[in-house]
Structure formats: C-alpha cells, structure tokens
Design an enzyme around this catalytic site. Structure first.
Site, PDB file in Angstrom:
ATOM      1  N   TYR A  74       0.805  -1.743   0.079  1.00 61.37           N
ATOM      2  CA  TYR A  74       0.133   0.185  -0.258  1.00 61.37           C
ATOM      3  C   TYR A  74       0.898   1.176  -0.063  1.00 61.37           C
ATOM      4  CZ  TYR A  74      -3.918  -3.349   0.615  1.00 61.37           C
ATOM      5  OH  TYR A  74      -4.381  -4.742   1.292  1.00 61.37           O
ATOM      6  N   ASN A 106     -12.921   3.819  -2.406  1.00 59.34           N
ATOM      7  CA  ASN A 106     -12.038   2.435  -1.833  1.00 59.34           C
ATOM      8  C   ASN A 106     -12.614   1.442  -0.856  1.00 59.34           C
ATOM      9  OD1 ASN A 106      -9.778   0.453  -1.265  1.00 59.34           O
ATOM     10  ND2 ASN A 106      -8.057   2.064  -1.624  1.00 59.34           N
ATOM     11  N   ASP A 161     -26.017  -3.173  -2.335  1.00 53.20           N
ATOM     12  CA  ASP A 161     -26.879  -1.745  -2.465  1.00 53.20           C
ATOM     13  C   ASP A 161     -27.126  -0.994  -2.651  1.00 53.20           C
ATOM     14  OD1 ASP A 161     -28.478  -5.103  -0.478  1.00 53.20           O
ATOM     15  OD2 ASP A 161     -28.145  -5.034  -3.052  1.00 53.20           O
ATOM     16  N   HIS A 214      -8.210   1.324  -6.023  1.00 54.57           N
ATOM     17  CA  HIS A 214      -8.569   0.319  -5.035  1.00 54.57           C
ATOM     18  C   HIS A 214      -6.400   0.961  -5.643  1.00 54.57           C
ATOM     19  CE1 HIS A 214     -11.290  -2.377  -4.364  1.00 54.57           C
ATOM     20  NE2 HIS A 214     -11.749  -1.907  -5.722  1.00 54.57           N
ATOM     21  N   ILE A 215      -5.715   0.512  -4.557  1.00 58.64           N
ATOM     22  CA  ILE A 215      -4.279   0.918  -4.294  1.00 58.64           C
ATOM     23  C   ILE A 215      -3.629  -0.180  -5.192  1.00 58.64           C
ATOM     24  CG2 ILE A 215      -2.510   1.583  -2.778  1.00 58.64           C
ATOM     25  CD1 ILE A 215      -4.836   3.182  -1.078  1.00 58.64           C
ATOM     26  N   SER A 216      -3.495  -1.338  -4.555  1.00 56.26           N
ATOM     27  CA  SER A 216      -3.176  -2.094  -4.935  1.00 56.26           C
ATOM     28  C   SER A 216      -3.897  -2.490  -6.557  1.00 56.26           C
ATOM     29  CB  SER A 216      -2.756  -3.245  -4.299  1.00 56.26           C
ATOM     30  OG  SER A 216      -4.075  -3.463  -4.339  1.00 56.26           O
TER      31      SER A 216
HETATM   32  C1  DHK Z   1      -7.295  -1.952   0.201  1.00 53.15           C
HETATM   33  C2  DHK Z   1      -7.652  -2.890   1.234  1.00 53.15           C
HETATM   34  O1  DHK Z   1      -7.551  -2.714   2.443  1.00 53.15           O
HETATM   35  C3  DHK Z   1      -7.958  -5.026   1.104  1.00 53.15           C
HETATM   36  O2  DHK Z   1      -8.774  -4.619   1.503  1.00 53.15           O
HETATM   37  C4  DHK Z   1      -8.457  -4.852  -0.752  1.00 53.15           C
HETATM   38  C5  DHK Z   1      -7.625  -2.181  -1.094  1.00 53.15           C
HETATM   39  C6  DHK Z   1      -7.758  -3.845  -1.521  1.00 53.15           C
HETATM   40  C7  DHK Z   1      -6.547  -1.669  -2.292  1.00 53.15           C
HETATM   41  O3  DHK Z   1      -5.718  -2.118  -2.247  1.00 53.15           O
HETATM   42  O4  DHK Z   1      -6.673  -0.452  -1.467  1.00 53.15           O
HETATM   43  O5  DHK Z   1      -8.291  -5.720  -1.113  1.00 53.15           O
END
Ligand code: DHK
Length: 145
Positions: free
Chosen positions: A24, A74, A87, A100-102
């Site tokens: 992250y 996110n 929903d 998503h950061i990743s």
């Molecule tokens: C952030 C999270 O906390 C994970 O549970 C996700 C996501 C990925 C991210 O990449 O920002 O799987």
C-alpha cells in the site's frame, strides 16, 4: 455551484503509511485526503474513512439524498463480500469510481472479485495512492459531461 464529490474509504485504510507498505506504500490517509482536495477542481469534497460497513452505507445514503455529483470509493476489504454496500451504491444515481491502491487482480484470489465493480462506472487498481488523484481528475471529467 459545482457538485460535491464524496471520497469514501473502507476498513484499515486509516492505517495507510504503516500498513503493509510493500503493498500500500507509505502515503498516509491524510496525504491522500490532501491530494483529493488539491485535485477537486472547484468541486466540494466530502472525505471519509471508516472501519464499519454500516457507516459506509450511511454515507452513501447521504450522498444519494444530497444529490452529490459522484462517489470515489475504496471499499477495501468490503469490496468482495458486502451486499449492503452493493445495494446502497445501486441507489446512487451519479458516477461511481471504484479505487484500489493495489492491483487486486494480481493478489490472492480472495481479493480478485469485487462486487462493487458490478455497479462502478470505472475501476482504478494498482496505481498506488496516486490512483486517488487519477480518480478525482476522471470524476471531474465525468461531471463536466
Ligand atoms: C485495500 C484493502 O484494504 C484490501 O482489503 C483490498 C485495497 C485492496 C486497496 O488496494 O486499496 O483488497
């Protein structure tokens, strides 16, 4: 008056900067918020993070009832199993950018199928924290029509 952009963050994102930095990065949530506000282009920004599913649902209702322009979200770990979150997002009439950061598609299988993606206008994954700035710029473009 320019519409409001909601930037909503799910569980554990309050730990950014010290949470698994190899995945992250080192950018903190406060730095992410500043990035979003810097890229708002005149739109008001409502920026929140919570570790609780129901609070995220309440903020999506708030954005819906307040006729916000768009949502950047996110959902973190709630991306993959939360029907209440899905929903709530279905009730929102504006553009939704899932972030998503990743790159969740290169991670463990449990992270690879996001329910939120079934209602998102666009999905950004793998750009690191910079993805928030990208999301804000794209949301501005969407709202400009
Ligand atoms: C952030 C999270 O906390 C994970 O549970 C996700 C996501 C990925 C991210 O990449 O920002 O799987």
């Amino acid at each position: 008056m320019a519409s409001t952009i909601y930037v909503l963050n799910g569980p554990n994102l309050n730990r950014l900067g010290k949470r698994e930095p190899a995945i992250y990065g080192h950018t903190t949530l406060a730095e992410v918020e500043a990035m979003c506000r810097a890229e708002a282009g005149g739109h008001e920004v409502v920026f929140h993070q919570t570790n609780y599913e129901g609070q995220l649902v309440d903020w999506i209702h708030e954005a819906t009832d307040g006729e916000a322009g768009g949502i950047v979200i996110n959902p973190a770990g709630l991306s993959f199993r939360s029907i209440p979150l899905l929903d709530a997002l279905k009730m929102f009439g504006g553009p939704i950018i899932e972030l998503h950061i990743s790159n969740i598609h290169r991670r463990d299988p449990i992270y690879q199928h996001s329910l939120v993606s079934t209602v998102a206008t666009a999905v950004i994954a793998g750009l690191g924290a910079r993805g928030y700035g990208t999301a804000m710029r794209e949301m501005r473009a969407m709202l400009a029509g």
